[in-house]
Scaffold this active site. Structure first.
Site, mmCIF file in Angstrom:
data_model
loop_
_atom_site.group_PDB
_atom_site.id
_atom_site.type_symbol
_atom_site.label_atom_id
_atom_site.label_comp_id
_atom_site.label_asym_id
_atom_site.label_seq_id
_atom_site.Cartn_x
_atom_site.Cartn_y
_atom_site.Cartn_z
ATOM 1 N N TRP A 103 -6.352 9.135 -8.454
ATOM 2 C CA TRP A 103 -5.273 7.991 -8.127
ATOM 3 C C TRP A 103 -4.984 7.127 -9.153
ATOM 4 O O TRP A 103 -3.855 6.549 -9.439
ATOM 5 C CB TRP A 103 -5.500 7.361 -6.904
ATOM 6 N N ASP A 174 -5.954 -1.288 -6.444
ATOM 7 C CA ASP A 174 -5.209 -0.366 -5.452
ATOM 8 C C ASP A 174 -6.561 0.050 -4.575
ATOM 9 O O ASP A 174 -7.434 0.860 -4.756
ATOM 10 C CB ASP A 174 -5.029 1.042 -6.042
ATOM 11 N N LYS A 198 -5.342 4.914 5.503
ATOM 12 C CA LYS A 198 -6.659 5.653 5.186
ATOM 13 C C LYS A 198 -7.485 4.615 6.221
ATOM 14 O O LYS A 198 -8.141 5.198 7.311
ATOM 15 C CB LYS A 198 -7.152 5.046 3.929
HETATM 16 C C1 PLP Z 1 -3.508 7.807 -0.621
HETATM 17 C C2 PLP Z 1 -3.859 6.978 -1.785
HETATM 18 C C3 PLP Z 1 -2.673 6.554 -2.607
HETATM 19 C C4 PLP Z 1 -1.242 7.240 -2.344
HETATM 20 O O1 PLP Z 1 -1.020 6.637 -1.067
HETATM 21 P P1 PLP Z 1 0.535 6.986 -0.501
HETATM 22 O O2 PLP Z 1 0.736 5.979 0.856
HETATM 23 O O3 PLP Z 1 0.541 8.460 -0.119
HETATM 24 O O4 PLP Z 1 1.697 6.683 -1.684
HETATM 25 C C5 PLP Z 1 -3.058 5.822 -3.711
HETATM 26 N N1 PLP Z 1 -3.898 5.487 -4.199
HETATM 27 C C6 PLP Z 1 -5.181 5.520 -3.226
HETATM 28 C C7 PLP Z 1 -6.498 4.921 -3.761
HETATM 29 C C8 PLP Z 1 -5.097 6.523 -2.274
HETATM 30 O O5 PLP Z 1 -6.129 6.658 -1.590
#
Ligand code: PLP
Length: 362
Positions: A103, A174, A198
């Site tokens: 990511w 993030d 998540k």
């Molecule tokens: C799932 C995830 C993303 C992407 O998320 P979306 O909502 O599908 O854009 C980005 N960074 C991390 C760490 C993630 O777990």
């Protein structure tokens, strides 16, 4: 054996049953007003109470001061991959993008469209296991406008447990798969973002905790829906927000608070992940490729030594009520996502299954 079904999906992921029951009970007639939560105006006083609560709970849980604004955005974490460079930079600026896995690398690729990101690979392989360099060893650029990193790599199962301590730098994290999973000091960051699906609620909404001081950077030429200053000024209602997800988030936050806050979940998540890693490490049948210092407490990845058994492992797990254990296609293997809503009993059932499977098929 426990008949209950446990969902190890990485996201959208399981939610606390208590929350789902509450949603179910009040779905047709929310708060006895004669309409569903998805049928009322986001501008109604009834809905206003929900969003006030959500913000209030989040501030309490993470001790977020008034120096920070909390935005509820759309477009997921990927939307933030674009929004961050668009808001905080111009085409001539550069930013440091720490690469610790899938990511964080994706965030860097997106930023390339808008600026010059410095790709800083912090992965190191020691005896076949990935380790993340200590923050003091990160090769940062003096002229970078900000540092972007991902403390929990959802796909790789890699975590950076250290907290940043870089003087006079804008720090962006993030936290999509780790917000509320452990204690963090929000004051060490200028911008924290997390898509909800998540650890926070249903898909569709993304929480952005941003230092008000950096709202001033908002670039006027970017789409209004991604402009932080605009989102802040319109109270996260520049367009119609994802009301249902916002509502469920408020219930999840309330549940986290009731259970004992982040301290409770930090301990629980440590216990759950420890049990899984011990089961993996104590066998000659399973293995994990992450150095113990950087193992995620949210997403536990593992492989079978005999890859020919992969299919059988998944189908037997499914039969036993352990669902969605398949690893992400970019790395293969298996992944148990054990966010706050996963009880210890789910992990105990999984480890018992793993031992049993090993005994039968080794
Ligand atoms: C799932 C995830 C993303 C992407 O998320 P979306 O909502 O599908 O854009 C980005 N960074 C991390 C760490 C993630 O777990």
């Amino acid at each position: 054996m426990d008949k209950k079904i446990y969902n190890f999906s990485a996201g959208p992921a399981m939610l606390p049953e208590e929350v789902l029951q509450k949603v179910k009970k009040s779905f047709l007639n929310w708060n006895k007003i004669g309409a569903s939560i998805i049928e009322i105006s986001h501008r109604s006083p009834e809905f206003h109470i929900i969003i006030q609560n959500a913000e209030q709970y989040l501030r309490e849980l993470l001790s977020i001061s008034d120096e920070y604004a909390i935005l509820f955005c759309q477009g997921g974490a990927r939307g933030q991959f674009s929004a961050i460079p668009m808001n905080l930079l111009n085409q001539l600026n550069c930013a440091d993008y720490i690469d610790s896995g899938y990511w964080s690398y994706q965030a860097m690729l997106e930023a390339k469209k808008y600026c010059f990101p410095n790709h800083i690979n912090v992965k190191k392989y020691v005896n076949g296991k990935v380790m993340i360099l200590k923050m003091e060893k990160w090769l940062l650029h003096t002229h970078a406008n900000y540092i972007h990193y991902c403390p929990n790599e959802t796909i790789d199962g890699v975590a950076i447990h250290e907290e940043p301590n870089f003087k006079d730098k804008i720090i962006i994290g993030d936290f999509s798969s780790s917000l509320l999973s452990r204690n963090i000091n929000v004051n060490k960051y200028d911008l924290i973002y997390a898509s909800a699906q998540k650890n926070l609620g249903p898909a569709g909404i993304t929480i952005v905790i941003i230092k008000k001081k950096i709202l001033k950077y908002s670039n006027p030429y970017i789409p209004s829906i991604l402009n932080y200053k605009n989102i802040f000024a319109s109270h996260s209602m520049f367009n119609t927000p994802v009301t249902f997800s916002w509502y469920v988030i408020s219930l999840v936050l309330q549940w986290v608070k009731k259970k004992g806050g982040i301290n409770f979940f930090e301990k629980l998540n440590y216990k759950k992940s420890k049990l899984l890693y011990q089961t993996i490490d104590n066998s000659n049948f399973y293995f994990n490729t992450v150095h113990p210092n950087n193992r995620s407490h949210m997403n536990v990845t593992f492989y079978l030594k005999d890859q020919n058994l992969n299919h059988l492992f998944l189908s037997k797990a499914n039969e036993s009520g352990l669902i969605f254990l398949k690893g992400h296609k970019v790395i293969g293997g298996f992944r148990a996502s054990i966010y706050n809503a996963m009880p210890l009993s789910g992990v105990k059932k999984l480890t018992a299954f793993m031992k049993d499977f090993e005994y039968k098929f080794r």
